[in-house]
Scaffold this active site. Sequence first.
Site, PDB file in Angstrom:
ATOM      1  N   VAL A   5       0.862  -1.186   0.000  1.00  0.00           N
ATOM      2  CA  VAL A   5       0.000   0.000   0.000  1.00  0.00           C
ATOM      3  C   VAL A   5       0.894   1.228   0.000  1.00  0.00           C
ATOM      4  O   VAL A   5       1.835   1.314   0.799  1.00  0.00           O
ATOM      5  CB  VAL A   5      -0.885   0.055   1.271  1.00  0.00           C
ATOM      6  CG1 VAL A   5      -1.807   1.273   1.240  1.00  0.00           C
ATOM      7  CG2 VAL A   5      -1.696  -1.207   1.430  1.00  0.00           C
ATOM      8  N   PHE A   6       0.594   2.176  -0.898  1.00  0.00           N
ATOM      9  CA  PHE A   6       1.358   3.420  -0.946  1.00  0.00           C
ATOM     10  C   PHE A   6       0.560   4.537  -0.295  1.00  0.00           C
ATOM     11  O   PHE A   6      -0.609   4.751  -0.625  1.00  0.00           O
ATOM     12  CB  PHE A   6       1.662   3.796  -2.401  1.00  0.00           C
ATOM     13  CG  PHE A   6       2.383   5.111  -2.558  1.00  0.00           C
ATOM     14  CD1 PHE A   6       3.717   5.237  -2.204  1.00  0.00           C
ATOM     15  CD2 PHE A   6       1.723   6.225  -3.069  1.00  0.00           C
ATOM     16  CE1 PHE A   6       4.383   6.456  -2.344  1.00  0.00           C
ATOM     17  CE2 PHE A   6       2.378   7.444  -3.215  1.00  0.00           C
ATOM     18  CZ  PHE A   6       3.710   7.555  -2.858  1.00  0.00           C
ATOM     19  N   GLY A   7       1.190   5.244   0.641  1.00  0.00           N
ATOM     20  CA  GLY A   7       0.549   6.384   1.294  1.00  0.00           C
ATOM     21  C   GLY A   7       1.256   7.662   0.892  1.00  0.00           C
ATOM     22  O   GLY A   7       2.494   7.727   0.876  1.00  0.00           O
ATOM     23  N   TYR A   8       0.481   8.688   0.576  1.00  0.00           N
ATOM     24  CA  TYR A   8       1.053   9.992   0.205  1.00  0.00           C
ATOM     25  C   TYR A   8       0.451  11.112   1.067  1.00  0.00           C
ATOM     26  O   TYR A   8       0.771  12.277   0.893  1.00  0.00           O
ATOM     27  CB  TYR A   8       0.818  10.288  -1.288  1.00  0.00           C
ATOM     28  CG  TYR A   8      -0.646  10.230  -1.671  1.00  0.00           C
ATOM     29  CD1 TYR A   8      -1.263   9.017  -1.983  1.00  0.00           C
ATOM     30  CD2 TYR A   8      -1.421  11.379  -1.681  1.00  0.00           C
ATOM     31  CE1 TYR A   8      -2.615   8.964  -2.296  1.00  0.00           C
ATOM     32  CE2 TYR A   8      -2.768  11.336  -2.000  1.00  0.00           C
ATOM     33  CZ  TYR A   8      -3.356  10.121  -2.300  1.00  0.00           C
ATOM     34  OH  TYR A   8      -4.705  10.080  -2.599  1.00  0.00           O
ATOM     35  N   SER A  10      -1.943  11.042   5.066  1.00  0.00           N
ATOM     36  CA  SER A  10      -1.820  10.633   6.473  1.00  0.00           C
ATOM     37  C   SER A  10      -1.213   9.237   6.629  1.00  0.00           C
ATOM     38  O   SER A  10      -0.647   8.913   7.675  1.00  0.00           O
ATOM     39  CB  SER A  10      -3.192  10.681   7.157  1.00  0.00           C
ATOM     40  OG  SER A  10      -4.078   9.769   6.550  1.00  0.00           O
ATOM     41  N   GLU A  86     -10.363   5.258   4.379  1.00  0.00           N
ATOM     42  CA  GLU A  86     -10.225   5.972   3.100  1.00  0.00           C
ATOM     43  C   GLU A  86     -11.533   5.964   2.308  1.00  0.00           C
ATOM     44  O   GLU A  86     -11.510   6.043   1.086  1.00  0.00           O
ATOM     45  CB  GLU A  86      -9.092   5.336   2.269  1.00  0.00           C
ATOM     46  CG  GLU A  86      -7.747   5.258   2.970  1.00  0.00           C
ATOM     47  CD  GLU A  86      -7.146   6.621   3.308  1.00  0.00           C
ATOM     48  OE1 GLU A  86      -7.408   7.591   2.590  1.00  0.00           O
ATOM     49  OE2 GLU A  86      -6.433   6.706   4.328  1.00  0.00           O
TER      50      GLU A  86
HETATM   51  C1  SIN Z   1      -2.993   8.527   1.754  1.00  0.00           C
HETATM   52  O1  SIN Z   1      -2.480   8.829   2.814  1.00  0.00           O
HETATM   53  O2  SIN Z   1      -2.375   7.871   0.928  1.00  0.00           O
HETATM   54  C2  SIN Z   1      -4.410   8.873   1.393  1.00  0.00           C
HETATM   55  C3  SIN Z   1      -4.822  10.218   1.799  1.00  0.00           C
HETATM   56  C4  SIN Z   1      -4.986  10.406   3.278  1.00  0.00           C
HETATM   57  O3  SIN Z   1      -5.625   9.563   3.955  1.00  0.00           O
HETATM   58  O4  SIN Z   1      -4.443  11.370   3.796  1.00  0.00           O
END
Ligand code: SIN
Length: 189
Positions: A5-8, A10, A86
Amino acid sequence: MVMWVFGYGSLIWKAGFNYDERLVGFIKGYRRVFYQGSTDHRGTIDYPGRTVTLIPADGEVCWGAAYKISKKEDKETAFTYLEVREKQYDKKAYLDFFTEPNASTPAISGVMVYIASPDKKLNKNYLGPASLEDIANQIVNAEGPSGPNRDYLFQLEKALVQSGCKDKHVIDLANEVRRILLERENTGS
Ligand code: SIN
């Protein structure tokens, strides 16, 4: 099969699920923007906050963190958890993830990414572009069940600095929010 899983947003500073490995890196062809309205985490229905989403951007990259989840039970728990957390992100993409700036082959293929699309039929909370000042003002004033919108922005800024990534949009926005807060303090408004 393992899940990545990629997070960008939080997800960079708060995974919230068990994982086996965390890698800092980037995806290609996207830009991180504060265009998604948040009524469940960083704002309310009456006053939405703004969180990040991705827009296609030729030649650009977006830095973040990728998490590897291997155990069957961890994958199930993580997926169920993420689908709730999400839920205002209407799309999932499976993208190539890179760790080396000059690499042409990805470190991992098929990394899952949550994206909030601009399609108002599928994503009724989408806000889209606005001036830096308007986005900053909205972030200053919004607060939701997960906390003040400004903390989301400042935590993202910090997490990116700690990962060695520079994102001009995030830095400019954080500076503008600090300027507005200081101005408020000085004028007592
Ligand atoms: C993420 O972190 O990849 C999705 C956006 C968020 O939940 O801030």
